[in-house]
Design an enzyme around this catalytic site. Sequence first.
Site, PDB file in Angstrom:
ATOM      1  N   MET A   1       0.842  -1.201   0.000  1.00 47.13           N
ATOM      2  CA  MET A   1       0.000   0.000   0.000  1.00 47.13           C
ATOM      3  C   MET A   1       0.876   1.250   0.000  1.00 47.13           C
ATOM      4  O   MET A   1       0.417   2.342   0.329  1.00 47.13           O
ATOM      5  CB  MET A   1      -0.940  -0.019   1.206  1.00 47.13           C
TER       6      MET A   1
ATOM      7  N   ALA B   1       4.097   3.978   0.840  1.00 48.01           N
ATOM      8  CA  ALA B   1       4.862   4.508   1.969  1.00 48.01           C
ATOM      9  C   ALA B   1       5.956   3.486   2.302  1.00 48.01           C
ATOM     10  O   ALA B   1       6.061   2.984   3.427  1.00 48.01           O
ATOM     11  CB  ALA B   1       3.963   4.805   3.166  1.00 48.01           C
TER      12      ALA B   1
ATOM     13  N   HIS C   1       9.370  -3.414   3.207  1.00 44.42           N
ATOM     14  CA  HIS C   1       8.904  -3.642   1.832  1.00 44.42           C
ATOM     15  C   HIS C   1      10.081  -3.983   0.922  1.00 44.42           C
ATOM     16  O   HIS C   1       9.999  -4.885   0.090  1.00 44.42           O
ATOM     17  CB  HIS C   1       8.235  -2.385   1.275  1.00 44.42           C
TER      18      HIS C   1
ATOM     19  N   SER D   1       6.786  -0.397   9.745  1.00 45.52           N
ATOM     20  CA  SER D   1       5.419  -0.295   9.252  1.00 45.52           C
ATOM     21  C   SER D   1       5.210   1.104   8.692  1.00 45.52           C
ATOM     22  O   SER D   1       5.776   2.073   9.218  1.00 45.52           O
ATOM     23  CB  SER D   1       4.433  -0.522  10.410  1.00 45.52           C
TER      24      SER D   1
ATOM     25  N   HIS E   1       9.169   1.221   3.037  1.00 49.09           N
ATOM     26  CA  HIS E   1      10.284   1.238   3.990  1.00 49.09           C
ATOM     27  C   HIS E   1      11.118  -0.021   3.752  1.00 49.09           C
ATOM     28  O   HIS E   1      10.829  -0.799   2.830  1.00 49.09           O
ATOM     29  CB  HIS E   1       9.754   1.309   5.428  1.00 49.09           C
TER      30      HIS E   1
HETATM   31  P1  AMP Z   1       1.591  -3.008   3.424  1.00 48.18           P
HETATM   32  O1  AMP Z   1       2.088  -1.940   2.498  1.00 48.18           O
HETATM   33  O2  AMP Z   1       1.640  -2.620   4.855  1.00 48.18           O
HETATM   34  O3  AMP Z   1       0.272  -3.578   2.983  1.00 48.18           O
HETATM   35  O4  AMP Z   1       2.639  -4.202   3.310  1.00 48.18           O
HETATM   36  C1  AMP Z   1       2.942  -4.788   2.075  1.00 48.18           C
HETATM   37  C2  AMP Z   1       3.715  -6.060   2.311  1.00 48.18           C
HETATM   38  O5  AMP Z   1       4.922  -5.772   3.000  1.00 48.18           O
HETATM   39  C3  AMP Z   1       2.943  -7.065   3.186  1.00 48.18           C
HETATM   40  O6  AMP Z   1       3.157  -8.369   2.691  1.00 48.18           O
HETATM   41  C4  AMP Z   1       3.566  -6.873   4.540  1.00 48.18           C
HETATM   42  O7  AMP Z   1       3.489  -8.016   5.353  1.00 48.18           O
HETATM   43  C5  AMP Z   1       5.003  -6.576   4.157  1.00 48.18           C
HETATM   44  N1  AMP Z   1       5.664  -5.867   5.252  1.00 48.18           N
HETATM   45  C6  AMP Z   1       5.275  -4.701   5.816  1.00 48.18           C
HETATM   46  N2  AMP Z   1       6.094  -4.378   6.838  1.00 48.18           N
HETATM   47  C7  AMP Z   1       7.019  -5.365   6.921  1.00 48.18           C
HETATM   48  C8  AMP Z   1       8.119  -5.621   7.787  1.00 48.18           C
HETATM   49  N3  AMP Z   1       8.458  -4.804   8.779  1.00 48.18           N
HETATM   50  N4  AMP Z   1       8.844  -6.744   7.579  1.00 48.18           N
HETATM   51  C9  AMP Z   1       8.510  -7.611   6.588  1.00 48.18           C
HETATM   52  N5  AMP Z   1       7.480  -7.424   5.744  1.00 48.18           N
HETATM   53  C10 AMP Z   1       6.742  -6.320   5.907  1.00 48.18           C
END
Ligand code: AMP
Length: 281
Positions: free
Chosen positions: A30, A32, A37, A185, A34
């Site tokens: 989604m 942003a 990702h 996150s 880091h």
């Molecule tokens: P999001 O943008 O939060 O929906 O995350 C996208 C993907 O990145 C998802 O599969 C999350 O589980 C993964 N992700 C987000 N934060 C982390 C993290 N700290 N360590 C590993 N994977 C992450």
Amino acid sequence: MELIKTRKELQYVLNSDRNRALSIGLVPTMGALHKGHLSLVDRAVRENDRVVVSIFVNPTQFNDTNDLKNYPRTIEADAELLSLYPAVYIFSPDVSEVYPEPDTRRFDFGPLETVMEGRYRPGHFNGVAQVVSKLFEIIKPDRAYFGLKDFQQYSIIKNLVAMLGLPVEIVPCDIVREADGLAMSSRNALLSKEHRAVTPQIYRILQEAVIEAGIYAPDEVKRRVIEKINSNALLKVEYFEIVDELTLQAIAGWDQKGKKVGCIAVYAGSVRLIDNIVFDK
Ligand code: AMP
């Protein structure tokens, strides 16, 4: 890196890649972005010829309109971060591109979705399943990469792929943390300085729980984690459960077979954080 906004354009480049027998990896996000990702992107780039990083704040998975409104959107910085990867396509569609018509599909993940995130965010996993199944349909990846930070989401996606019989390999990726232990996150950017300062306690207390598992029964370990975190006025536990890694149901005792995972959701002010730890017992 190439930035693509429409499904038609993406399918055009991917068809040409597929015709040349190139493998395709998908990293759904989604935005942003880091280092968490980027660890998924790095792995996907190692294991595939082409990688699609989707950046899409999916409205159907938010059960809280304020959360959707406040979710950080930093597409220019994201594109900058991904500019170093020659094999990456960023797919950043508008909502109407993903949902030309309202998605009325209802997925049923049984007991996997009635606990933890599913219990406290009703409809969340239905929205996740809607968007991920759409992305799979548009991109037809050979492999898709998911972070274990969202442990329940990973289970749900594995179930989705099995249920739909999709030919995509789901690759789990380890949690990436800040130096002080806080799981990375996109929502961390929303924390005030005071809240940010106390959030490393979450992982520290989870690590203590793993040690305490040698002393106390699961219910007592659970109670102590909740009590310790809540003793900080700036943190409030929504749930902490110690579950079987496959069924996601609370374990009855440490002697139960299978890997156990402690999953937690904590409010730091209005920011909701999740994390988890494996109990090697
Ligand atoms: P999001 O943008 O939060 O929906 O995350 C996208 C993907 O990145 C998802 O599969 C999350 O589980 C993964 N992700 C987000 N934060 C982390 C993290 N700290 N360590 C590993 N994977 C992450």
